[in-house]
Design a protein around this motif. Structure first.
Motif, PDB file in Angstrom:
ATOM      1  N   VAL A  11       0.868  -1.178   0.000  1.00 22.60           N
ATOM      2  CA  VAL A  11       0.000   0.000   0.000  1.00 22.60           C
ATOM      3  C   VAL A  11       0.904   1.227   0.000  1.00 22.60           C
ATOM      4  N   ALA A  12       0.671   2.135  -0.935  1.00 22.03           N
ATOM      5  CA  ALA A  12       1.478   3.348  -1.023  1.00 22.03           C
ATOM      6  C   ALA A  12       0.569   4.547  -1.242  1.00 22.03           C
ATOM      7  N   SER A  13       0.709   5.552  -0.396  1.00 19.99           N
ATOM      8  CA  SER A  13      -0.116   6.754  -0.555  1.00 19.99           C
ATOM      9  C   SER A  13       0.489   7.706  -1.585  1.00 19.99           C
ATOM     10  N   CYS A  14       1.774   7.574  -1.838  1.00 15.88           N
ATOM     11  CA  CYS A  14       2.456   8.411  -2.827  1.00 15.88           C
ATOM     12  C   CYS A  14       3.238   7.480  -3.747  1.00 15.88           C
ATOM     13  N   LYS A  15       2.923   7.520  -5.049  1.00 18.71           N
ATOM     14  CA  LYS A  15       3.587   6.626  -5.996  1.00 18.71           C
ATOM     15  C   LYS A  15       3.661   7.254  -7.369  1.00 18.71           C
ATOM     16  N   HIS A  16       4.482   6.691  -8.215  1.00 16.08           N
ATOM     17  CA  HIS A  16       4.613   7.144  -9.599  1.00 16.08           C
ATOM     18  C   HIS A  16       3.240   7.048 -10.269  1.00 16.08           C
ATOM     19  N   ILE A  24      -0.042  -3.802  -6.411  1.00 10.80           N
ATOM     20  CA  ILE A  24       1.326  -4.279  -6.295  1.00 10.80           C
ATOM     21  C   ILE A  24       1.363  -5.309  -5.162  1.00 10.80           C
ATOM     22  N   LEU A  25       1.919  -6.486  -5.461  1.00 11.95           N
ATOM     23  CA  LEU A  25       1.975  -7.574  -4.496  1.00 11.95           C
ATOM     24  C   LEU A  25       3.420  -8.005  -4.257  1.00 11.95           C
ATOM     25  N   ILE A  26       3.658  -8.582  -3.081  1.00 18.12           N
ATOM     26  CA  ILE A  26       4.966  -9.149  -2.763  1.00 18.12           C
ATOM     27  C   ILE A  26       4.892 -10.632  -3.113  1.00 18.12           C
ATOM     28  N   VAL A  27       5.832 -11.090  -3.923  1.00 20.56           N
ATOM     29  CA  VAL A  27       5.847 -12.497  -4.319  1.00 20.56           C
ATOM     30  C   VAL A  27       7.163 -13.152  -3.900  1.00 20.56           C
ATOM     31  N   GLN A  28       7.057 -14.420  -3.519  1.00 26.03           N
ATOM     32  CA  GLN A  28       8.217 -15.223  -3.128  1.00 26.03           C
ATOM     33  C   GLN A  28       8.394 -16.347  -4.142  1.00 26.03           C
ATOM     34  N   PRO A  29       9.503 -16.365  -4.891  1.00 23.67           N
ATOM     35  CA  PRO A  29       9.730 -17.482  -5.814  1.00 23.67           C
ATOM     36  C   PRO A  29       9.737 -18.810  -5.056  1.00 23.67           C
ATOM     37  N   ILE A  30       9.178 -19.844  -5.693  1.00 24.98           N
ATOM     38  CA  ILE A  30       9.121 -21.179  -5.087  1.00 24.98           C
ATOM     39  C   ILE A  30       9.536 -22.222  -6.113  1.00 24.98           C
ATOM     40  N   ASP A  31       9.874 -23.418  -5.615  1.00 21.73           N
ATOM     41  CA  ASP A  31      10.133 -24.538  -6.520  1.00 21.73           C
ATOM     42  C   ASP A  31       8.831 -25.308  -6.717  1.00 21.73           C
ATOM     43  N   GLU A  32       8.896 -26.407  -7.465  1.00 21.62           N
ATOM     44  CA  GLU A  32       7.671 -27.160  -7.765  1.00 21.62           C
ATOM     45  C   GLU A  32       7.048 -27.820  -6.550  1.00 21.62           C
ATOM     46  N   ASP A  33       7.806 -27.905  -5.436  1.00 18.33           N
ATOM     47  CA  ASP A  33       7.272 -28.470  -4.198  1.00 18.33           C
ATOM     48  C   ASP A  33       6.743 -27.402  -3.242  1.00 18.33           C
ATOM     49  N   GLY A  34       6.820 -26.136  -3.651  1.00 20.89           N
ATOM     50  CA  GLY A  34       6.320 -25.051  -2.818  1.00 20.89           C
ATOM     51  C   GLY A  34       7.337 -24.477  -1.854  1.00 20.89           C
ATOM     52  N   ASN A  35       8.594 -24.888  -1.958  1.00 20.04           N
ATOM     53  CA  ASN A  35       9.649 -24.377  -1.086  1.00 20.04           C
ATOM     54  C   ASN A  35      10.195 -23.052  -1.616  1.00 20.04           C
TER      55      ASN A  35
END
Length: 90
Positions: A11-16, A24-35
């Motif tokens: 969440v941003a009150s001031c942005k481009h 905008i979401l935060i994503v975590q790369p994972i392998d095929e097993d979800g790790n």
């Protein structure tokens, strides 16, 4: 493409101006097993994903801009799909 799990919202009150109207979401790369593999990063959502979803992320500026439709915008990463199932063959 990168397989990832959505781990949070930004969440941003001031942005481009190009980010106005985009989630905008935060994503975590994972392998095929979800790790978790690698570091988490921010991604613009084009698939209506939410926390906990496993998603496909395109992390390349030109592809991200083509998906979002504006070639001059500074997008580098975009969520372009929500994964229903992961099936591997060994």
């Amino acid at each position: 493409m990168i397989l990832a799990r959505v781990i949070g919202n930004v969440v941003a009150s001031c942005k481009h101006p190009s980010f106005v109207g985009h989630t905008i979401l935060i994503v975590q790369p994972i392998d095929e097993d979800g790790n978790a593999v690698g570091k988490s990063f921010l991604s613009c959502d084009a698939a209506q994903a939410g926390p906990g979803d496993i998603v496909l992320v395109q992390q390349e500026g030109n592809s991200a801009r083509q998906i979002l439709g504006k070639k001059e915008d500074p997008f580098h990463s975009v969520i372009c799909g929500i994964v229903d199932q992961i099936k591997t063959t060994e």
